[in-house]
Design a protein around this motif. Structure first.
Motif, short mmCIF file in Angstrom:
data_model
loop_
_atom_site.label_atom_id
_atom_site.label_comp_id
_atom_site.label_asym_id
_atom_site.label_seq_id
_atom_site.Cartn_x
_atom_site.Cartn_y
_atom_site.Cartn_z
N ASP B 256 86.32 -68.65 51.07
CA ASP B 256 87.19 -70.00 52.37
C ASP B 256 88.75 -69.92 51.66
O ASP B 256 89.32 -69.38 53.06
N TYR B 492 85.56 -80.25 52.25
CA TYR B 492 85.66 -78.49 51.07
C TYR B 492 87.03 -78.93 51.10
O TYR B 492 87.28 -78.46 49.81
N VAL B 498 83.56 -84.19 54.75
CA VAL B 498 83.44 -84.45 56.17
C VAL B 498 81.99 -84.98 56.74
O VAL B 498 81.79 -84.86 57.49
N HIS B 517 79.83 -83.35 68.86
CA HIS B 517 80.99 -83.10 68.57
C HIS B 517 81.19 -81.96 67.93
O HIS B 517 80.89 -81.91 66.58
N SER B 518 82.09 -80.77 68.57
CA SER B 518 82.63 -79.55 67.92
C SER B 518 83.32 -80.53 66.39
O SER B 518 84.64 -81.46 66.85
N GLY B 519 82.77 -80.31 65.24
CA GLY B 519 84.12 -80.50 63.81
C GLY B 519 83.19 -81.90 63.70
O GLY B 519 83.85 -82.17 62.32
N ALA B 520 81.59 -82.12 64.01
CA ALA B 520 81.43 -83.18 63.64
C ALA B 520 80.56 -83.25 62.16
O ALA B 520 80.49 -84.77 61.45
N GLY B 521 80.89 -81.90 61.76
CA GLY B 521 79.63 -81.68 60.97
C GLY B 521 79.04 -81.00 60.87
O GLY B 521 77.83 -80.81 59.11
N LYS B 522 77.79 -80.86 62.15
CA LYS B 522 76.68 -80.11 61.69
C LYS B 522 76.93 -78.71 60.84
O LYS B 522 75.44 -78.46 59.91
N SER B 523 77.83 -77.34 60.97
CA SER B 523 77.17 -77.10 60.33
C SER B 523 77.57 -76.52 58.42
O SER B 523 76.42 -76.33 57.66
N THR B 524 78.72 -77.97 58.22
CA THR B 524 78.47 -78.42 56.98
C THR B 524 77.53 -79.02 56.87
O THR B 524 76.87 -78.58 55.20
N1 LIG Z 1 85.53 -73.73 55.21
C1 LIG Z 1 86.43 -74.29 55.38
N2 LIG Z 1 87.24 -74.97 54.86
C2 LIG Z 1 87.70 -76.17 55.83
N3 LIG Z 1 87.48 -77.43 56.04
C3 LIG Z 1 86.44 -76.82 56.69
C4 LIG Z 1 85.59 -76.10 56.31
N4 LIG Z 1 84.54 -75.39 57.70
C5 LIG Z 1 84.65 -76.55 58.05
N5 LIG Z 1 86.02 -77.27 58.04
C6 LIG Z 1 85.93 -78.79 58.14
O1 LIG Z 1 85.14 -79.50 58.48
C7 LIG Z 1 84.61 -79.97 59.94
C8 LIG Z 1 83.22 -80.05 59.99
O2 LIG Z 1 83.01 -78.64 60.54
P1 LIG Z 1 82.24 -77.78 60.74
O3 LIG Z 1 80.97 -78.21 59.94
O4 LIG Z 1 81.80 -76.34 61.24
O5 LIG Z 1 81.55 -79.26 62.42
P2 LIG Z 1 80.60 -78.55 63.60
O6 LIG Z 1 79.43 -77.29 62.93
O7 LIG Z 1 80.31 -79.46 63.51
O8 LIG Z 1 81.24 -78.20 64.54
C9 LIG Z 1 85.63 -80.09 60.87
O9 LIG Z 1 87.17 -80.90 61.05
C10 LIG Z 1 86.35 -78.23 60.29
O10 LIG Z 1 87.65 -78.05 59.88
#
Ligand SMILES: Nc1ncnc2c1ncn2[C@@H]1O[C@H](COP(=O)(O)OP(=O)(O)O)[C@@H](O)[C@H]1O
Ligand SMILES: [Mg+2]
Lengths: 165, 729
Positions: B256, B492, B498, B517-524
């Motif tokens: 990352d 992160y 997050v 919303h996008s950036g909510a932390g779903k992917s995380t």
């Molecule tokens: N690899 C990463 N390194 C640092 N920050 C990250 C990384 N991936 C995501 N983020 C931050 O974590 C937050 C949540 O991201 P993410 O989980 O991708 O959101 P979503 O999938 O809900 O749109 C965002 O603010 C993003 O900027």
């Protein structure tokens, strides 16, 4: 009603900043007092005293200050101090030494905020060159220092730097 | 439970008993470097100067909450009191974990809540012997680490080829010794044949001897050269393999923070630098030092007084080498860094070549490149120039020794104290000394290059994975698919969470839709299930077993992911589908593709399943790629399925097809799905609404609609959007 998609540039007459009893940055924005304000630089590298985003304690943007020089003296003094607190980026005034010990690089520095020492695992990931003769140094723990123009430092410092920049 | 950094006596004396918490700041209240001390008891929070002067005191009953407000590079500990917020202490980023903890503990005391537990992570660690910071996960301080270790570690790679290396070394010794014969023969020729004008069989014998040694030399050199090439190539292969496997082992967090294409060049160039040192370097050094010794022995036996003259310049050369050594190392590294920057730049613009072309920015990229290129050239000249200057200097100095011998030796010959042949032999041997001398400077060059390469390579190898496997992982077999989050917090960047305090229990076979919303932390959130990252706080369990206790290969066998950003490897479609199951039969592959709704379009392609999809699958459309990656997940047959915006980039019809595929896919598996279009999640068993890293609502589609909360708003916003879209047609 304000347009949500417009950048709200503050009228310098309408913002006043001061410091609360507890030492917290506060002020009046658009006639409304806030007991805690947070400052963000929109361009922390390019414009350090311009385009400052003023936000409340929750992080909602209240306005943008185009240039803090337009503010009154008291407000200017406080916002300058606050920027320095929030963006902790000491300016290097002299490089005492750059030593490599095994795989750690140790820098002894004099800065505008006093003497300090930083340690890096390597140079290629911890020295940034944002442009010009500017160098940003980041140490293992995330502490950062800035050399605004390494060519403008004194001879001793430049000598220390020749083989690392 | 007290967390104490030992207070200076003057401050400690002001407390009746040890405070609950005490720590040293690294900034003063005015933001300058310096130290102050913070300490608190159940009754009060205080700030001190080292000499015991009290700067601040807040009673705990006045305290409502404490916050660590992190800026950039530093932060502030704030106390919210009845009279408004108060700045307690300032610190640099190095201490933010510690003060983050202090804030939590203070808040807990103020509110009378359960006290948080300390984890080791929160304390900055310094080497006990030299006071330099320790990087995360390491125990040995890099400064105190033994310096010779890098070389020893590097040489370990040569170990498997010990016998060959010894063979080569032996040949080298022989060559060296044989090389020493001709000057001696010349001496004999001059003194015993030419000068006495003594023609006999002697001349022929000596010439034959000279010819024979020459032949022997070239044979031995060839054999040794071949061994060198063989060992070198093998060694380099081993090195490359190790570097690559070290890279594969590292966690996502490592990548990352770094641009990945940089590693392509590094694997090759760094291993080459190390190889050069180990094969050529080591063999030469041992060979040449031997030769130097042998030459001196012979020279001393010929005439020891004259030989001393040859030794005169030596100390000087040693001193110069010692002084130059660190400088050369630094310059090598400097040159390496400029190439590194160039590579990063190239990697970046080539990866984004479509964007570059789309915006017509080729010339900008070219000028960025030429600027970086200029730097490389400059550094190249600096380093090459340095050692190009060094060798002539060395030969000149050594040449002074020859002059001395010529002068003194010549006088002796004239005075008939010395035979001409002996003088000639001495001169010849002295010239032979230049060889090794040249290698001294070459060696310095190689060694410092290799050492700095080795440093970087070992740095990668030593970087601990941030998601380490436990020593004896719990065997999980085929899991049922129960997933539980217990108060999970993750960021992160440390202390910029997050995901905040999330608890969720998912039953086997349940389908969970994640919205927000996008950036909510779903992917995380789903990254945490895959254990791409470890939780900062709390734990995640699968079938009741903590993720950290499960070996990662076992875990990944049970999890299948389809991501929005599909990545297809360079290879055929069939190979891509069978990625996780190389022994899949063609029938398996087709079956998976069929379920993924991909079979039809694949068969229609001219090359069918053998279509090469090339780098990143540029030859397929978004929806096609998506379906291939779904097939890849299907063949994997995971117990837990993760779909992260798997249908975000396709039109409605394709989405319907993919949706259909997914519906077939999720049957009987625990599924976590993130979808941009909320309608696609309608048949989820439960929807989880995330907002800024926190769960705000959980329930079925209908329940949440009825509740008229966050989900309702999201749905409404989307309906509005689809109305607009409807107008657009
Ligand atoms: N690899 C990463 N390194 C640092 N920050 C990250 C990384 N991936 C995501 N983020 C931050 O974590 C937050 C949540 O991201 P993410 O989980 O991708 O959101 P979503 O999938 O809900 O749109 C965002 O603010 C993003 O900027
Ligand atoms: Mg996402």
């Amino acid at each position: 009603m304000k347009d949500r998609y417009e950048i709200a540039i503050a009228d310098p007459e309408e913002v006043i900043f001061s410091r609360g009893q507890g030492g917290v940055f506060q002020g009046v924005v658009g006639g409304k007092p806030y007991e805690e304000l947070i400052v963000y630089r929109a361009f922390p590298f390019l414009y350090t005293t311009q385009f400052i985003s003023i936000r409340d304690a929750k992080g909602e943007e209240l306005c943008i200050i185009r240039d803090i020089a337009e503010l009154d003296d008291e407000s200017l003094k406080e916002i300058e101090r606050e920027l320095q607190f929030r963006y902790f980026l000491p300016r290097v005034t002299r490089v005492d030494s750059v030593k490599q010990k095994s795989d750690l690089w140790l820098w002894e520095l004099q800065t505008n905020l006093g003497a300090t020492r930083i340690a890096m695992r390597n140079l290629h990931e911890h020295m940034q060159f944002p442009g010009g003769n500017r160098i940003i140094l980041t140490d293992i723990n995330g502490k950062r220092c800035e050399i605004t123009d390494w060519q403008a430092l004194d001879g001793h410092s430049r000598k220390q730097l020749t083989d690392v920049v | 439970m007290a967390i104490i950094e030992k207070l200076p006596d003057k401050i400690r004396a002001r407390f009746e008993q040890d405070p609950l918490f005490s720590a040293k700041t690294d900034l003063r209240s005015n933001g300058h470097f310096g130290e102050q001390w913070i300490a608190f008891t159940e009754q009060e929070l205080t700030l001190w100067e080292r000499d015991g002067l009290q700067l601040l005191k807040i009673g705990m009953n006045d305290l409502k909450e404490a916050r660590a407000v992190n800026g950039v590079g530093g932060g502030t500990l704030l106390a919210d009191t009845a009279k408004g917020p108060v700045v307690v202490a300032r610190y640099t980023a190095a201490l933010s974990p510690l003060f983050g903890f202090a804030a939590k503990l203070l808040t807990a005391i103020a509110k009378g809540e359960e006290r948080p537990a300390v984890s080791e992570k929160e304390f900055p660690r310094y080497c006990p012997t030299c006071d330099n910071p320790l990087s995360e996960g390491t125990q040995v301080c890099p400064v105190c680490k033994n310096n010779g270790k890098v070389i020893a570690r590097m040489l370990k790679y040569a170990k498997p080829y010990k016998s060959q290396m010894i063979g080569a070394g032996f040949l080298l010794v022989l060559t060296t010794l044989v090389e020493l014969i001709p000057p001696y023969l010349t001496k004999v020729m001059i003194d015993d044949v030419l000068q006495p004008k003594n023609m006999g069989s002697a001349l022929l014998t000596i010439v034959a001897g000279l010819g024979l040694t020459a032949l022997l030399l070239s044979v031995m050199q060839t054999v040794r050269g071949l061994i060198g090439v063989w060992v070198g190539s093998k060694l380099m292969g081993d090195l490359r393999k190790d570097i690559y496997s070290a890279l594969m082992r590292l966690s996502l967090a490592f990548f990352d923070r770094r641009q990945t294409s940089q590693f392509i060049g590094r694997v090759n160039s760094d291993s080459e630098a190390m190889r050069q040192f180990m094969t050529d370097g080591v063999i030469w050094v041992s060979g040449e030092s031997l030769r130097v010794i042998a030459i001196f022995v012979i020279m001393f036996s010929l005439d020891w007084k004259l030989t001393l003259f040859a030794l005169l310049p030596m100390p000087f050369m040693v001193i110069v080498s010692m002084k130059m050594w660190p400088k050369i190392g630094r310059r090598w590294y400097q040159q390496w860094r400029s190439i590194f920057r160039l590579n990063v730049l190239v990697g970046d613009s080539l990866q984004g070549i479509r964007v570059v072309k789309a915006f017509g920015q080729e010339s900008t990229e070219m000028s960025r490149y030429s600027e970086a290129n200029r730097e490389v050239v400059r550094h190249n000249i600096r380093i090459e120039g340095l050692w190009q200057g060094m060798f002539p200097l060395f030969s000149f100095i050594a040449g002074l020794g020859t002059l001395l011998i010529w002068y003194n030796g010549g006088r002796s010959v004239l005075q008939d104290e010395l035979q001409l042949g002996t003088l000639m032999a001495l001169i010849a041997y002295l010239t032979m000394l230049f060889g090794p001398l040249q290698w001294v400077s070459q060696m310095i060059n190689w060694a410092s290059n290799a050492l700095s390469a080795a440093d970087r390579v070992f740095e990668i190898m030593d970087t601990p994975s941030e998601v380490p496997d436990v020593r004896d992982p719990a065997p999980i077999g085929t899991i049922k698919g129960e997933v539980a989050f217990n108060r999970v917090t993750y960021g992160y960047e440390k202390h910029h969470p997050v995901i905040k305090d999330i608890s969720l229990h998912v039953k086997p076979g349940e389908m969970i839709g994640l919205v927000g919303h996008s950036g909510a932390g779903k992917s995380t959130f789903i990254n945490m299930i895959c254990r791409f990252y470890d939780t900062d706080e709390g734990s995640i369990t699968i079938d009741g077993v903590d993720l950290r206790r499960i070996s990662q290969s076992d875990l990944r066998k049970q999890i299948g992911v389809v991501l929005q950003e599909t990545f297809l490897f360079d290879g055929t479609i069939a190979e891509n589908i069978a990625y996780s199951k190389p022994d899949a039969t063609p029938i398996d592959i087709m079956r998976a593709a069929k379920i993924a709704n991909a079979h039809d379009f694949i068969v229609r392609l001219p090359d069918g399943y053998d279509t090469r999809v090339g780098e990143r699958g540029h030859r397929l459309s978004g929806g096609e790629k998506q379906r291939v990656s779904i097939a890849r997940a299907i063949i994997h047959d995971p117990r837990i399925l993760i779909l992260d915006e798997a249908t975000a980039s396709v039109d409605t019809e394709t989405e319907r097809q993919i949706q259909e595929a997914i519906t077939r896919l999720i049957e009987g598996r625990t599924t976590f799905a993130i979808a941009h279009r909320l309608s696609t999640l309608r048949n989820a068993d439960r929807l989880v609404v995330l907002e800024r890293g926190k769960i705000v609502e959980v329930g079925t589609h209908e329940e949440l609609l009825d509740r008229k909360g966050a989900y309702h708003k999201l749905v409404e916003a989307q309906q509005e959007l689809s109305k607009i879209k409807g107008v657009e047609g």
